[in-house]
Design an enzyme around this catalytic site. Structure first.
Site, PDB file in Angstrom:
ATOM      1  N   HIS B  85       1.129  -1.346   0.210  1.00 19.80           N
ATOM      2  CA  HIS B  85       0.620   0.188   0.519  1.00 19.80           C
ATOM      3  C   HIS B  85       1.077   1.074  -0.016  1.00 19.80           C
ATOM      4  O   HIS B  85       1.610   1.399   0.940  1.00 19.80           O
ATOM      5  CB  HIS B  85      -1.061  -0.206   1.343  1.00 19.80           C
ATOM      6  CG  HIS B  85      -1.658   0.915   1.308  1.00 19.80           C
ATOM      7  ND1 HIS B  85      -3.281   1.198   0.342  1.00 19.80           N
ATOM      8  CD2 HIS B  85      -1.562   2.470   2.379  1.00 19.80           C
ATOM      9  CE1 HIS B  85      -3.397   2.198   0.758  1.00 19.80           C
ATOM     10  NE2 HIS B  85      -2.811   3.233   1.782  1.00 19.80           N
ATOM     11  N   ASP B 164     -15.512   1.538   7.365  1.00 18.22           N
ATOM     12  CA  ASP B 164     -14.394   2.474   7.158  1.00 18.22           C
ATOM     13  C   ASP B 164     -15.126   2.926   5.531  1.00 18.22           C
ATOM     14  O   ASP B 164     -14.731   4.639   5.491  1.00 18.22           O
ATOM     15  CB  ASP B 164     -13.173   1.943   6.371  1.00 18.22           C
ATOM     16  CG  ASP B 164     -12.053   2.700   6.148  1.00 18.22           C
ATOM     17  OD1 ASP B 164     -11.270   3.324   6.486  1.00 18.22           O
ATOM     18  OD2 ASP B 164     -11.805   3.210   5.033  1.00 18.22           O
ATOM     19  N   ARG B 171     -15.229  11.919   7.124  1.00 15.69           N
ATOM     20  CA  ARG B 171     -13.899  13.027   7.795  1.00 15.69           C
ATOM     21  C   ARG B 171     -13.629  13.621   6.074  1.00 15.69           C
ATOM     22  O   ARG B 171     -13.429  14.450   6.224  1.00 15.69           O
ATOM     23  CB  ARG B 171     -13.210  11.948   7.590  1.00 15.69           C
ATOM     24  CG  ARG B 171     -12.644  10.658   9.076  1.00 15.69           C
ATOM     25  CD  ARG B 171     -11.961   9.273   9.115  1.00 15.69           C
ATOM     26  NE  ARG B 171     -10.674   9.649   8.410  1.00 15.69           N
ATOM     27  CZ  ARG B 171     -10.040   9.310   8.173  1.00 15.69           C
ATOM     28  NH1 ARG B 171      -9.994   8.002   7.442  1.00 15.69           N
ATOM     29  NH2 ARG B 171      -8.919   9.627   8.453  1.00 15.69           N
ATOM     30  N   SER B 186      -7.714   3.334   9.265  1.00 12.79           N
ATOM     31  CA  SER B 186      -8.666   3.139   7.270  1.00 12.79           C
ATOM     32  C   SER B 186      -7.955   2.632   6.688  1.00 12.79           C
ATOM     33  O   SER B 186      -7.981   1.365   6.137  1.00 12.79           O
ATOM     34  CB  SER B 186      -8.765   4.752   6.985  1.00 12.79           C
ATOM     35  OG  SER B 186      -9.263   4.281   5.799  1.00 12.79           O
ATOM     36  N   LYS B 190      -9.215  -2.109   5.831  1.00 21.91           N
ATOM     37  CA  LYS B 190      -9.182  -2.729   4.406  1.00 21.91           C
ATOM     38  C   LYS B 190      -7.736  -3.520   4.656  1.00 21.91           C
ATOM     39  O   LYS B 190      -8.155  -4.592   3.471  1.00 21.91           O
ATOM     40  CB  LYS B 190      -9.117  -1.562   3.296  1.00 21.91           C
ATOM     41  CG  LYS B 190     -10.218  -0.764   3.206  1.00 21.91           C
ATOM     42  CD  LYS B 190     -10.191   0.357   2.373  1.00 21.91           C
ATOM     43  CE  LYS B 190      -9.455   1.533   2.824  1.00 21.91           C
ATOM     44  NZ  LYS B 190      -9.391   2.771   2.603  1.00 21.91           N
TER      45      LYS B 190
END
Lengths: 424, 424
Positions: B85, B164, B171, B186, B190
């Site tokens: 990620h 989320d 947010r 978050s 995931k």
């Protein structure tokens, strides 16, 4: 008015920035129309809790709250006006003798009040224990009563500061009530919209107050005085003690009874002291030359009270409701009363039925706590300390529990001065 | 599960308190069901922005996000899994060569990606510039492709971490995105729900990154590594530079072209360096003994790329779209390229049509910026610096404006190291 990006403004405040006056005005206006969503305003309110507001942005924010609704105008009344606002405390029935006393001094008192929520009672709840009395008046009725009686205590109409109503309801459910700039703008927005010429603030500090810490209460007082002054309203604040309940009663009809005692020339010394101190400030701020102590002694304040109650349908001579169940709490040991904790007394009265947990709950007119001792009194074991009043006996045990915690018997005890400071 | 008073929990966090694991779980669960209102959660998110979260409460909060939806399971795949990620950067096309490279090393890569918003592109947007390629797969298709090809890059299904999705959308409109615990939970919620066995994080810092400050990026990396490790996922983070764009292109098809160059054994040195560094981490974290540099050189990563694209309907041999309008920007003076600002390059690409301002906007496959110089290069006046690509000529001027600000020509210039640190 310029339009702004809401998220950018939230981030600006979050990161410690200051709104321009135009931005502050836009935020309130856009929230009132619904352009800014509740979830955005609550995040912004939480950011304000942490980063505060400078004087200029807070003044613009407050002005926008005022501008969101109508503004009353008493300039053609032919008499100066003065109002009082208390941040709320246990046993705080001061408005009841104060409004007719100041009216009897020649100053008109347009007092828009609220109902109680939680451990402190509301002025309207107290007056509603008087048979027949009604809280809701039209603006025209209010104006007429100010002309004829000189004092009116009634519910704020929905036309005043609607932005504050929406914002306060949001803050209440989002943990964002306890912010000095938001509290100050909420109070002052309503009070300035109400159209009073002078305003005296009773900012309480101590266990039974909203602001437990003197430092926070002082900052709130200073912020409100600055806001009022900037808006052209002569504003003075007294910083007063709320570690100990005011007077000897907490509860609606019980407090009305005590207020009437004060108007009759008696009553507890602390209630008399604070009533006179606030009356002097209001009279002075209104520019009127009168001595409230003389006026109180003359009986003219009592006359004004009777006319004020009668003008709103109440019978000032009718007996007040009495609770169906009463229970006396006695001292378990001898000694000196070192503390009567305002928070616990308020909690006891609330549990007995004098207050409400939700806005829509009813209150019991007769419920509450009646104190028989003061801080510094010497007691012997078995001596009555207080009487618990309620119409619902199942509430008695939990009321007693709080009341028992309220009173400390020990070696020596003195109460701190009632009036801690004056801020102008 | 115990039920709590939402306002009390908001005030607890606001005043610097820590949630118990049970409270943290309840908050996420109650928000998902709607018991907690948006305006309450946004106020809470703002309080978290200011007061943070401790490890234990953040782990429970993240676990609740995972538990709000389905959790994929690749344990019967017969191959270890690893995912990457990136926190997002300009020109960050690393996922494109990385996934097939790691697959060719024998580690399955289940990469659930998103679309771009703002100045950084999204991996799915980039791949969608390949004719025929589709982002949406069922879980069964995803699993089958992991078995047959070893790598899949697709859209995250709506079943993963729905809490989320709801929280992020909130947010986004309430100025509460930039909170390290909320970002970390978050991302990790995931990624853990996605079922990967190992996770390598590319946490970027610099002008083109979400986290401009190295210190904040480092704290985010550390927080995510702790969360992953606590959840039983082998997690490593590289802290990498995003002051300068990655590679020579920013834009969807342009970046696919550059990724294919890397897979073919060429491409810009920085893209190759970061691809190999991340591949080594993923292979090592998955416990597989393979050298990604050898695998890349062997051509097997390119084979995996072609199979991966074809498996999702794409034609890996089809020509990529080319913008209808191109404009070359040249140096106005001679000197050394001292800075190519990632933020400005990203902004230029976005303005040219490569990115979107709102979630529902389309993107242009061919739009973007193509750099012809690197930091440290010497240029003479009139030498081409970059080419702007767009299908809509009215976008050219504003793209050029940002692109011109991006490049600084001065005395001497060196780029800081690409890989700043490794956190495990």
């Amino acid at each position: 008015m310029h339009a702004y990006d809401t998220v950018e403004l939230i981030r600006l405040k979050r990161d410690g920035g200051r709104f321009t006056a135009d931005q502050a005005r836009w935020l309130i206006a856009a929230y009132t129309t619904g352009e800014i969503a509740d979830e955005q305003m609550s995040a912004l309110a939480m950011a304000v809790f942490f980063t505060g507001m400078a004087d200029e942005e807070l003044a613009a924010w407050t002005q926008a709250i005022i501008d969101s609704g109508e503004r009353l105008d008493f300039s053609r009344l032919g008499r100066p006006t003065a109002d009082k606002h208390s941040t709320g405390g246990v046993g705080d029935k001061i408005t009841l003798p104060l409004a007719p006393l100041v009216a009897a001094c020649g100053v008109a008192v347009p007092q828009l009040s609220g109902r109680g929520l939680g451990h402190t009672g509301g002025t309207l709840d107290k007056l509603e224990s008087i048979p027949g009395w009604r809280a809701s008046l039209t603006n025209a009725e209010m104006y007429a009563q100010l002309e004829s009686v000189g004092a009116v205590i009634c519910a704020a109409g929905s036309g005043l500061a609607p932005a504050d109503k929406k914002l306060y309801a949001l803050r209440d459910v989002t943990g964002t009530v306890e912010s000095i700039p938001l509290i100050a703008s909420s109070i002052m927005g309503k009070k300035i919209a109400e159209g009073t010429g002078a305003l005296v603030l009773d900012v309480k500090t101590g266990s039974g107050a909203f602001m437990k810490e003197e430092e926070s209460a002082r900052r709130l007082a200073e912020t409100m005085v600055r806001l009022g002054t900037a808006a052209g309203v002569t504003t003075v604040a007294l910083l007063t003690d709320m570690d100990t309940p005011l007077g000897r009663t907490a509860g609606n009809a019980l407090e009305v009874g005590e207020a009437v005692e004060v108007l009759a020339g008696g009553g507890p010394a602390d209630v008399v002291e604070l009533t006179l101190a606030l009356a002097r400030e209001m009279v002075q701020a209104a520019g009127v030359d009168a001595d409230p102590a003389d006026v109180l002694a003359s009986g003219r304040a009592m006359d004004a009270w009777r006319r004020m109650i009668a003008a709103q349908g109440g019978d000032p001579a009718a007996p007040l409701p009495v609770a169906r169940h009463q229970q006396v709490l006695t001292a378990t040991s001898k000694g000196t009363i070192t503390r009567i904790d305002a928070w616990e007394v308020g909690l006891a009265a609330w549990r007995l039925g004098a207050g409400r947990a939700r806005k829509e709950d009813p209150v019991q007119a007769a419920a509450g706590v009646e104190l028989h001792v003061s801080v510094g009194d010497t007691v012997r074991a078995g001596q009555p300390l207080l009487t618990l009043h309620t119409d619902t006996p199942d509430r008695m045990a939990r009321g007693e529990e709080a009341a028992r915690r309220a009173i400390t018997i020990g070696g020596t005890g003195t109460r701190r001065p009632l009036i801690l400071d004056r801020i102008s």
